[in-house]
Design a protein around this motif. Sequence first.
Motif, short mmCIF file in Angstrom:
data_model
loop_
_atom_site.label_atom_id
_atom_site.label_comp_id
_atom_site.label_asym_id
_atom_site.label_seq_id
_atom_site.Cartn_x
_atom_site.Cartn_y
_atom_site.Cartn_z
N TYR A 101 0.83 -1.21 0.00
CA TYR A 101 0.00 0.00 0.00
C TYR A 101 0.86 1.26 0.00
O TYR A 101 1.92 1.30 0.61
CB TYR A 101 -0.92 0.04 1.23
N LYS A 126 -0.02 5.35 0.58
CA LYS A 126 -1.02 6.37 0.89
C LYS A 126 -0.31 7.69 1.14
O LYS A 126 0.70 7.73 1.83
CB LYS A 126 -1.84 6.01 2.14
N PHE A 130 -0.79 11.92 2.30
CA PHE A 130 -1.65 12.86 3.01
C PHE A 130 -0.89 14.16 3.25
O PHE A 130 0.34 14.16 3.40
CB PHE A 130 -2.04 12.32 4.40
N GLU A 148 4.06 10.62 2.47
CA GLU A 148 3.67 9.40 1.77
C GLU A 148 4.09 8.21 2.62
O GLU A 148 5.23 8.15 3.09
CB GLU A 148 4.38 9.32 0.42
N LYS A 176 -2.97 -4.03 5.85
CA LYS A 176 -4.21 -3.27 5.68
C LYS A 176 -4.62 -2.55 6.96
O LYS A 176 -5.14 -1.44 6.92
CB LYS A 176 -5.33 -4.19 5.20
N LYS A 191 -2.78 0.67 7.12
CA LYS A 191 -3.34 1.55 6.09
C LYS A 191 -4.65 2.15 6.58
O LYS A 191 -4.90 3.35 6.43
CB LYS A 191 -3.55 0.78 4.79
N ASP A 192 -5.50 1.33 7.19
CA ASP A 192 -6.78 1.81 7.70
C ASP A 192 -6.60 2.79 8.86
O ASP A 192 -7.33 3.79 8.97
CB ASP A 192 -7.67 0.65 8.13
N LEU A 246 -4.08 4.82 9.28
CA LEU A 246 -3.62 6.07 8.67
C LEU A 246 -4.76 6.80 7.96
O LEU A 246 -4.90 8.01 8.08
CB LEU A 246 -2.49 5.80 7.68
N THR A 247 -5.56 6.06 7.24
CA THR A 247 -6.69 6.66 6.52
C THR A 247 -7.65 7.31 7.52
O THR A 247 -8.14 8.42 7.28
CB THR A 247 -7.41 5.60 5.67
N ASP A 248 -7.87 6.65 8.64
CA ASP A 248 -8.74 7.22 9.68
C ASP A 248 -8.09 8.45 10.31
O ASP A 248 -8.77 9.46 10.52
CB ASP A 248 -9.03 6.17 10.75
N SER A 266 -8.38 11.52 8.15
CA SER A 266 -9.76 11.65 7.67
C SER A 266 -10.03 13.07 7.17
O SER A 266 -9.48 14.04 7.69
CB SER A 266 -10.70 11.32 8.84
N TYR A 320 -8.21 18.43 -0.78
CA TYR A 320 -8.10 18.17 0.65
C TYR A 320 -8.83 19.21 1.51
O TYR A 320 -9.63 18.86 2.36
CB TYR A 320 -6.61 18.11 1.08
#
Length: 151
Positions: A8, A10, A12, A63, A69, A72-73, A75-77, A80, A114
Amino acid sequence: MFKLFYKYNKGFYLNAETYDDFLKSNHAINIENLKLYFIDKIKMSNKFKLKLNRINEKLYYIEFFIDDKMTKDLLTDFFSPKKELLPPWVVFPDIFDGSPRWNQGIEEDYSIKYWIPYWKTLDTLSKDKYLEKYNCNIEWKEWLSSNENHF
């Protein structure tokens, strides 16, 4: 051992909370300190790689390269769209509302992809507090007000 490929990837922009945490702690925003910060703050494993791009004094793009996963989840949270971001008039003080540079490059990426999604999550009272917190000038207030329906 150096790892070439991660499952992955990601990216931000650094949110206001993280930026403020670094300001308060007097730690430099660099790869080593960010790794420690994220390991501690969101309890992620240390099995990831970071790439840091300093856009300017207040804006950083991070990055993450990770294999699992769950991380990754996390970090995504953590990143947000509901997390407060520094406004365009703070991170790009030389641009103004309606500026041609607003629709190009980093300014466009940050503002459109963003910041505006974050802005749209705020209710009217929260928007007013945010504008006051970041000393929004009258030109930006007018621009935001007149373009609210276009976001």
